[in-house]
Design a protein around this motif. Sequence first.
Motif, mmCIF file in Angstrom:
data_model
loop_
_atom_site.group_PDB
_atom_site.id
_atom_site.type_symbol
_atom_site.label_atom_id
_atom_site.label_comp_id
_atom_site.label_asym_id
_atom_site.label_seq_id
_atom_site.Cartn_x
_atom_site.Cartn_y
_atom_site.Cartn_z
ATOM 1 N N MET A 1 -88.124 15.629 53.042
ATOM 2 C CA MET A 1 -88.873 16.167 54.183
ATOM 3 C C MET A 1 -90.364 16.250 53.855
ATOM 4 S SD MET A 1 -86.693 16.725 56.552
ATOM 5 C CE MET A 1 -84.939 16.916 56.772
ATOM 6 N N ARG A 2 -91.184 16.123 54.870
ATOM 7 C CA ARG A 2 -92.619 16.251 54.660
ATOM 8 C C ARG A 2 -93.026 17.702 54.533
ATOM 9 N NH1 ARG A 2 -94.766 12.171 59.426
ATOM 10 N NH2 ARG A 2 -93.704 10.279 58.672
ATOM 11 N N PRO A 3 -94.062 18.005 53.779
ATOM 12 C CA PRO A 3 -94.499 19.398 53.655
ATOM 13 C C PRO A 3 -95.106 19.890 54.952
ATOM 14 C CG PRO A 3 -96.039 17.931 52.556
ATOM 15 C CD PRO A 3 -94.875 17.082 52.959
ATOM 16 N N MET A 4 -95.110 21.209 55.116
ATOM 17 C CA MET A 4 -95.693 21.816 56.292
ATOM 18 C C MET A 4 -97.187 21.531 56.324
ATOM 19 S SD MET A 4 -95.372 25.733 57.725
ATOM 20 C CE MET A 4 -94.520 26.124 56.251
ATOM 21 N N PRO A 5 -97.748 21.119 57.494
ATOM 22 C CA PRO A 5 -99.163 20.753 57.562
ATOM 23 C C PRO A 5 -100.071 21.903 57.187
ATOM 24 C CG PRO A 5 -98.200 20.969 59.761
ATOM 25 C CD PRO A 5 -97.071 21.002 58.784
ATOM 26 N N ALA A 6 -101.223 21.588 56.565
ATOM 27 C CA ALA A 6 -102.191 22.603 56.151
ATOM 28 C C ALA A 6 -102.852 23.212 57.371
ATOM 29 C CB ALA A 6 -103.244 21.963 55.244
ATOM 30 N N THR A 7 -103.262 24.491 57.253
ATOM 31 C CA THR A 7 -103.866 25.205 58.395
ATOM 32 C C THR A 7 -105.111 25.943 57.932
ATOM 33 O OG1 THR A 7 -102.445 27.090 57.957
ATOM 34 C CG2 THR A 7 -101.664 25.491 59.563
ATOM 35 N N THR A 8 -106.071 25.187 57.484
ATOM 36 C CA THR A 8 -107.288 25.816 56.960
ATOM 37 C C THR A 8 -108.105 26.507 58.035
ATOM 38 O OG1 THR A 8 -108.451 23.712 57.237
ATOM 39 C CG2 THR A 8 -107.473 24.149 55.087
ATOM 40 N N ASN A 9 -107.940 26.100 59.299
ATOM 41 C CA ASN A 9 -108.728 26.727 60.373
ATOM 42 C C ASN A 9 -107.956 27.822 61.087
ATOM 43 O OD1 ASN A 9 -106.878 25.094 61.570
ATOM 44 N ND2 ASN A 9 -108.252 24.302 63.147
ATOM 45 N N LEU A 10 -106.854 28.300 60.514
ATOM 46 C CA LEU A 10 -106.041 29.332 61.160
ATOM 47 C C LEU A 10 -106.818 30.617 61.372
ATOM 48 C CD1 LEU A 10 -103.225 30.169 62.173
ATOM 49 C CD2 LEU A 10 -102.667 30.812 59.832
ATOM 50 N N ARG A 11 -107.522 31.084 60.333
ATOM 51 C CA ARG A 11 -108.275 32.330 60.447
ATOM 52 C C ARG A 11 -109.386 32.208 61.472
ATOM 53 N NH1 ARG A 11 -110.383 34.844 54.951
ATOM 54 N NH2 ARG A 11 -108.125 34.794 54.648
ATOM 55 N N ARG A 12 -110.045 31.047 61.513
ATOM 56 C CA ARG A 12 -111.129 30.844 62.472
ATOM 57 C C ARG A 12 -110.615 30.938 63.901
ATOM 58 N NH1 ARG A 12 -114.338 25.447 61.518
ATOM 59 N NH2 ARG A 12 -114.572 26.517 59.511
ATOM 60 N N VAL A 131 -93.011 28.094 62.994
ATOM 61 C CA VAL A 131 -91.575 27.835 62.902
ATOM 62 C C VAL A 131 -91.302 27.291 61.509
ATOM 63 C CG1 VAL A 131 -89.602 26.565 63.795
ATOM 64 C CG2 VAL A 131 -91.384 27.334 65.370
ATOM 65 N N SER A 132 -90.473 27.983 60.761
ATOM 66 C CA SER A 132 -90.147 27.569 59.390
ATOM 67 C C SER A 132 -88.634 27.454 59.259
ATOM 68 C CB SER A 132 -90.689 28.593 58.386
ATOM 69 O OG SER A 132 -90.324 28.251 57.063
ATOM 70 N N ILE A 133 -88.154 26.315 58.752
ATOM 71 C CA ILE A 133 -86.717 26.059 58.608
ATOM 72 C C ILE A 133 -86.367 25.966 57.126
ATOM 73 C CG2 ILE A 133 -84.850 24.450 59.119
ATOM 74 C CD1 ILE A 133 -86.324 23.600 61.601
ATOM 75 N N ALA A 134 -85.247 26.580 56.758
ATOM 76 C CA ALA A 134 -84.800 26.545 55.362
ATOM 77 C C ALA A 134 -83.284 26.426 55.320
ATOM 78 C CB ALA A 134 -85.247 27.800 54.625
ATOM 79 N N SER A 135 -82.773 25.706 54.312
ATOM 80 C CA SER A 135 -81.330 25.604 54.099
ATOM 81 C C SER A 135 -80.800 26.917 53.543
ATOM 82 C CB SER A 135 -81.011 24.462 53.133
ATOM 83 O OG SER A 135 -81.485 23.225 53.650
ATOM 84 N N ASP A 136 -79.645 27.336 54.028
ATOM 85 C CA ASP A 136 -79.075 28.593 53.559
ATOM 86 C C ASP A 136 -78.680 28.545 52.087
ATOM 87 O OD1 ASP A 136 -79.406 29.663 56.068
ATOM 88 O OD2 ASP A 136 -77.335 29.289 56.713
ATOM 89 N N ASP A 137 -78.429 27.344 51.542
ATOM 90 C CA ASP A 137 -78.026 27.241 50.139
ATOM 91 C C ASP A 137 -79.224 27.162 49.190
ATOM 92 O OD1 ASP A 137 -78.981 24.697 50.613
ATOM 93 O OD2 ASP A 137 -77.029 23.707 50.469
ATOM 94 N N THR A 139 -81.534 24.782 48.744
ATOM 95 C CA THR A 139 -81.745 23.491 48.069
ATOM 96 C C THR A 139 -83.024 22.779 48.512
ATOM 97 O OG1 THR A 139 -80.389 22.386 49.763
ATOM 98 C CG2 THR A 139 -79.273 23.138 47.752
ATOM 99 N N ASP A 140 -83.826 23.367 49.384
ATOM 100 C CA ASP A 140 -85.046 22.715 49.859
ATOM 101 C C ASP A 140 -86.059 22.572 48.727
ATOM 102 O OD1 ASP A 140 -84.140 22.539 52.504
ATOM 103 O OD2 ASP A 140 -84.780 24.592 52.907
ATOM 104 N N ASP A 141 -86.660 21.386 48.616
ATOM 105 C CA ASP A 141 -87.692 21.150 47.613
ATOM 106 C C ASP A 141 -89.096 21.406 48.156
ATOM 107 O OD1 ASP A 141 -85.809 20.365 45.709
ATOM 108 O OD2 ASP A 141 -85.803 18.289 46.458
ATOM 109 N N VAL A 142 -89.269 21.308 49.480
ATOM 110 C CA VAL A 142 -90.578 21.499 50.103
ATOM 111 C C VAL A 142 -90.428 22.416 51.306
ATOM 112 C CG1 VAL A 142 -91.473 19.261 49.370
ATOM 113 C CG2 VAL A 142 -90.268 19.456 51.552
ATOM 114 N N LEU A 143 -91.559 22.931 51.770
ATOM 115 C CA LEU A 143 -91.567 23.739 52.979
ATOM 116 C C LEU A 143 -91.324 22.853 54.189
ATOM 117 C CD1 LEU A 143 -94.642 26.044 52.255
ATOM 118 C CD2 LEU A 143 -92.231 26.658 52.098
ATOM 119 N N ARG A 144 -90.517 23.347 55.122
ATOM 120 C CA ARG A 144 -90.197 22.602 56.344
ATOM 121 C C ARG A 144 -90.584 23.455 57.542
ATOM 122 N NH1 ARG A 144 -84.140 22.700 55.531
ATOM 123 N NH2 ARG A 144 -84.057 21.541 57.513
ATOM 124 N N GLY A 145 -91.454 22.934 58.371
ATOM 125 C CA GLY A 145 -91.831 23.707 59.541
ATOM 126 C C GLY A 145 -93.144 23.245 60.139
#
Length: 218
Positions: A1-12, A131-137, A139-145
Amino acid sequence: MRPMPATTNLRRRLVALLFAIAITVAGARTAQAQLLEAPRARQGYYVSVGYHLVLNKNWEDKESWGVWPGTDLSIRIGQMLTRRLGLGLNIHFGGSSGEGQSASLGGLSLEGQFEVARNLALFGGAGLDVVSIASDDGTDDVLRGTVGAGYFLGLGYDWFFTRRLTGGWAATPTLQARVVPGTNVSAFIGLIGVQLSYFTGLPRNQLDLPPEEAFKRQ
């Protein structure tokens, strides 16, 4: 899965949103003080705390997950600027789960509301949602969302169970739909629930009352 996109302008974006609300409310208070209004329950500042049941549909990398049940908590804070129009903030957080996956939901939005009939209001808005999704077990290697724009629309009825000249407490059943589009993960969320709402009402000198009532001590 691709990592969650960066949000550097979130605070702004958050700062700009809060600044816009402050300017709008300050201007509305000046105009409101110059007009007298008939006393009614839905007046002044308001705050609502709500609990909702959720049906959450997610898409990840263009593949569809099933519909997951869950819950969501919300806080709405704002002011009735005119008899029918209100403006404020909507904060929510919750989650859902299904098919061995769990989704975390949350967001901050600018909200507007319009009273379409007595005590029945249409509300909606836009802001920042997560929105953040994670496997209950685990096993995720990267953040999904996704973190980005979110949009919602709802309908609520304020049933006032207090009797005051202006303002009061109300139970507010609501129906809502929320959309969070994203690059890797998108979500559609349906909500049904109830909110506990409080309206502060207006000062007597802003109400259209007979002179003996307008200056009467509360």
